[in-house]
Design a protein around this motif. Sequence first.
Motif, short mmCIF file in Angstrom:
data_model
loop_
_atom_site.label_atom_id
_atom_site.label_comp_id
_atom_site.label_asym_id
_atom_site.label_seq_id
_atom_site.Cartn_x
_atom_site.Cartn_y
_atom_site.Cartn_z
N CYS A 34 0.83 -1.21 0.00
CA CYS A 34 0.00 0.00 0.00
C CYS A 34 0.86 1.26 0.00
O CYS A 34 0.67 2.15 -0.83
CB CYS A 34 -0.93 0.00 1.21
SG CYS A 34 -2.16 -1.32 1.20
N TYR A 39 -0.67 4.64 -1.17
CA TYR A 39 -1.85 4.56 -0.30
C TYR A 39 -1.38 4.44 1.14
O TYR A 39 -0.76 3.44 1.51
CB TYR A 39 -2.72 3.36 -0.67
CG TYR A 39 -3.32 3.46 -2.05
CD1 TYR A 39 -4.58 3.99 -2.23
CD2 TYR A 39 -2.61 3.03 -3.17
CE1 TYR A 39 -5.14 4.08 -3.50
CE2 TYR A 39 -3.16 3.12 -4.44
CZ TYR A 39 -4.43 3.65 -4.59
OH TYR A 39 -4.97 3.74 -5.85
N CYS A 63 -6.03 -1.34 0.00
CA CYS A 63 -5.31 -0.10 0.26
C CYS A 63 -6.25 1.07 0.00
O CYS A 63 -7.10 1.00 -0.89
CB CYS A 63 -4.11 0.03 -0.67
SG CYS A 63 -2.97 -1.38 -0.65
N TRP A 64 -6.08 2.16 0.76
CA TRP A 64 -6.95 3.32 0.55
C TRP A 64 -6.27 4.60 0.98
O TRP A 64 -5.36 4.61 1.79
CB TRP A 64 -8.28 3.16 1.26
CG TRP A 64 -8.19 3.05 2.75
CD1 TRP A 64 -8.19 4.07 3.66
CD2 TRP A 64 -8.08 1.85 3.52
NE1 TRP A 64 -8.09 3.59 4.93
CE2 TRP A 64 -8.03 2.21 4.87
CE3 TRP A 64 -8.03 0.50 3.20
CZ2 TRP A 64 -7.92 1.28 5.90
CZ3 TRP A 64 -7.92 -0.43 4.21
CH2 TRP A 64 -7.87 -0.04 5.55
N LYS A 65 -6.75 5.70 0.37
CA LYS A 65 -6.34 7.05 0.78
C LYS A 65 -7.56 7.95 0.73
O LYS A 65 -8.41 7.84 -0.14
CB LYS A 65 -5.20 7.58 -0.08
CG LYS A 65 -5.49 7.70 -1.55
CD LYS A 65 -4.25 8.16 -2.29
CE LYS A 65 -4.44 8.06 -3.79
NZ LYS A 65 -3.24 8.39 -4.52
N TYR A 72 -13.04 7.56 -0.34
CA TYR A 72 -11.67 7.11 -0.49
C TYR A 72 -11.38 6.63 -1.90
O TYR A 72 -12.27 6.13 -2.58
CB TYR A 72 -11.38 5.96 0.49
CG TYR A 72 -11.54 6.38 1.92
CD1 TYR A 72 -10.45 6.83 2.65
CD2 TYR A 72 -12.79 6.38 2.52
CE1 TYR A 72 -10.61 7.24 3.96
CE2 TYR A 72 -12.96 6.79 3.83
CZ TYR A 72 -11.85 7.23 4.54
OH TYR A 72 -12.01 7.64 5.82
N ASP A 73 -10.13 6.76 -2.31
CA ASP A 73 -9.62 6.09 -3.49
C ASP A 73 -9.02 4.78 -2.99
O ASP A 73 -8.34 4.75 -1.96
CB ASP A 73 -8.55 6.92 -4.18
CG ASP A 73 -9.13 8.17 -4.84
OD1 ASP A 73 -10.31 8.13 -5.25
OD2 ASP A 73 -8.41 9.18 -4.93
N THR A 74 -9.27 3.70 -3.71
CA THR A 74 -8.87 2.38 -3.21
C THR A 74 -8.14 1.59 -4.27
O THR A 74 -8.29 1.81 -5.48
CB THR A 74 -10.11 1.58 -2.78
OG1 THR A 74 -10.97 1.41 -3.91
CG2 THR A 74 -10.86 2.27 -1.67
#
Length: 153
Positions: A34, A39, A63-65, A72-74
């Motif tokens: 990640c 992320y 994984c994410w942000k 979130y973007d994943t």
Amino acid sequence: MKLRRALIGALVAMTATVAGLVIAQPAYAAPGLCTASGYPSGRTVYADNDNNGGGAYVSATLCWKSRGTGYYDTFVTWDVTDTLANGAGATIRMEWTGTDGATRYDVPPSSQRAWTTWASADGDWIGSNIKGLYVRACLTNTNSEAHHCGPRW
């Protein structure tokens, strides 16, 4: 009697020390995959559908942000194994809540599903504007993308 009190006191002090160490342990860091992919947060998940038909096993890294909006973007990478799916294949199923509040799901294309016993497949998946991403291990066939799924992880 004094020895007994001393032993009890030492036991209480030791228990308090151990409890303090357990509570003070740091949170788990995001998997290296990640952070290397940009992320900052993530977790590794192992899922099966043993309680609902059996035959699918998934190992995935989620994984994410944050986008700063509550969504979130994943990024998900996975391996799936058919562990005796009884005539069906095995697949991962991603589930999330979209910006409209509706629950959505996606499964990989048939080329990224495990179709015979002990066969494996892998792949990656990227999503944006996602809230509450989960994965499940499911059975699959050509008429139904994902059925007999295990619990959400």
